[in-house]
Design a protein around this motif. Structure first.
Motif, short mmCIF file in Angstrom:
data_model
loop_
_atom_site.label_atom_id
_atom_site.label_comp_id
_atom_site.label_asym_id
_atom_site.label_seq_id
_atom_site.Cartn_x
_atom_site.Cartn_y
_atom_site.Cartn_z
N PHE A 1 0.53 -1.17 -0.38
CA PHE A 1 -0.03 -0.36 -0.22
C PHE A 1 0.57 1.21 0.31
O PHE A 1 0.91 2.22 -0.80
CB PHE A 1 -0.88 0.38 1.26
CG PHE A 1 -2.02 1.66 1.25
CD1 PHE A 1 -2.99 0.60 0.34
CD2 PHE A 1 -1.22 2.12 2.19
CE1 PHE A 1 -4.04 1.49 0.36
CE2 PHE A 1 -2.67 2.69 2.36
CZ PHE A 1 -4.14 3.44 0.85
N PHE A 2 1.89 1.39 1.29
CA PHE A 2 3.06 2.74 1.31
C PHE A 2 3.31 2.51 -1.04
O PHE A 2 3.86 4.01 -0.98
CB PHE A 2 3.82 2.01 2.08
CG PHE A 2 4.48 3.38 2.40
CD1 PHE A 2 4.83 4.51 2.82
CD2 PHE A 2 5.22 3.57 2.06
CE1 PHE A 2 5.33 5.25 2.83
CE2 PHE A 2 6.91 4.76 2.24
CZ PHE A 2 6.13 5.17 2.90
N ILE B 1 1.64 4.12 -3.22
CA ILE B 1 0.89 5.22 -3.06
C ILE B 1 2.22 6.24 -3.34
O ILE B 1 2.41 7.19 -4.41
CB ILE B 1 0.53 5.72 -1.55
CG1 ILE B 1 -0.75 5.16 -1.57
CG2 ILE B 1 0.48 7.32 -1.96
CD1 ILE B 1 -1.42 5.32 -0.11
N LEU B 2 3.73 6.04 -2.68
CA LEU B 2 4.86 6.86 -3.23
C LEU B 2 5.34 6.60 -4.59
O LEU B 2 5.28 7.52 -5.45
CB LEU B 2 6.11 5.95 -2.43
CG LEU B 2 5.96 5.94 -1.17
CD1 LEU B 2 7.28 5.79 -0.17
CD2 LEU B 2 6.04 7.90 -0.71
N PHE C 1 2.90 5.55 -7.56
CA PHE C 1 2.03 6.88 -8.02
C PHE C 1 2.24 8.39 -7.46
O PHE C 1 2.02 9.44 -8.26
CB PHE C 1 0.60 6.79 -7.96
CG PHE C 1 0.02 5.49 -8.70
CD1 PHE C 1 -0.46 5.79 -10.16
CD2 PHE C 1 0.32 4.09 -8.35
CE1 PHE C 1 -0.54 4.64 -10.49
CE2 PHE C 1 -0.02 2.89 -9.10
CZ PHE C 1 -0.51 2.73 -10.18
N VAL C 2 2.91 8.57 -6.46
CA VAL C 2 2.68 10.40 -6.20
C VAL C 2 4.00 10.90 -6.94
O VAL C 2 4.26 11.58 -7.19
CB VAL C 2 2.22 10.93 -4.36
CG1 VAL C 2 3.52 11.92 -4.35
CG2 VAL C 2 1.91 10.27 -4.03
N VAL D 1 -2.57 9.82 -6.07
CA VAL D 1 -2.62 9.66 -4.70
C VAL D 1 -3.54 8.55 -4.91
O VAL D 1 -3.70 7.52 -3.35
CB VAL D 1 -3.07 10.61 -3.33
CG1 VAL D 1 -3.55 10.45 -2.32
CG2 VAL D 1 -1.26 12.08 -3.23
N LEU D 2 -4.98 9.30 -5.59
CA LEU D 2 -6.27 8.48 -5.27
C LEU D 2 -5.53 7.14 -6.19
O LEU D 2 -6.90 6.22 -5.42
CB LEU D 2 -7.29 9.79 -6.44
CG LEU D 2 -7.45 10.69 -5.76
CD1 LEU D 2 -7.97 11.64 -6.56
CD2 LEU D 2 -8.63 10.31 -4.38
N GLY E 1 -2.90 5.44 -6.90
CA GLY E 1 -2.53 4.78 -5.67
C GLY E 1 -3.00 4.25 -4.65
O GLY E 1 -3.30 3.01 -4.65
N GLY E 2 -4.17 5.20 -3.61
CA GLY E 2 -3.79 4.50 -2.65
C GLY E 2 -5.25 3.66 -3.09
O GLY E 2 -5.98 2.65 -1.82
N SER F 1 -4.50 0.45 -4.36
CA SER F 1 -3.93 -1.01 -3.45
C SER F 1 -5.28 -0.73 -2.77
O SER F 1 -4.93 -2.58 -2.23
CB SER F 1 -2.52 0.14 -3.18
OG SER F 1 -2.19 -0.55 -1.70
#
Length: 91
Positions: free
Chosen positions: A31-32, A35-36, A38-39, A60-61, A63-64, A67
């Motif tokens: 998950f982490f 997000i990293l 895709f950010v 952010v949307l 990736g988060g 995941s």
């Protein structure tokens, strides 16, 4: 005499249907990391196209959300497969 409970061994596995703590740690890391990643991609696209928060927020949307969806499916998949086994007709 009182019974002595057995000590857990290294080879002991979680009960059927339970998720091990290591699997949960792996899901958190996934998950982490998603997000990293895709950010970082969103920030790179924002710098490239000069559209400051647009791609970053999308990253952010995406990736988060992606995941979270994959983690949810992985955590609920053993329950679904067990319920299918119980629905099979016996002969």
């Amino acid at each position: 005499m009182a019974e002595i409970p057995e000590k857990p061994t290294r080879d002991s596995r979680p009960a059927d249907g339970d998720v091990s703590p290591w699997a949960l740690a792996g899901l958190g890391t996934q998950f982490f990391g998603a997000i990293l990643l895709f950010v970082w991609i969103g920030g790179w696209l924002d710098r490239r196209f000069d559209s400051t928060p647009l791609f970053l927020l999308g990253g952010v949307l995406l990736g988060g959300g992606g995941s979270f969806y994959l983690s949810y499916r992985r955590l609920t998949s053993p329950k679904r497969s067990n319920s299918r086994d119980n629905d099979l007709p016996t002969s």
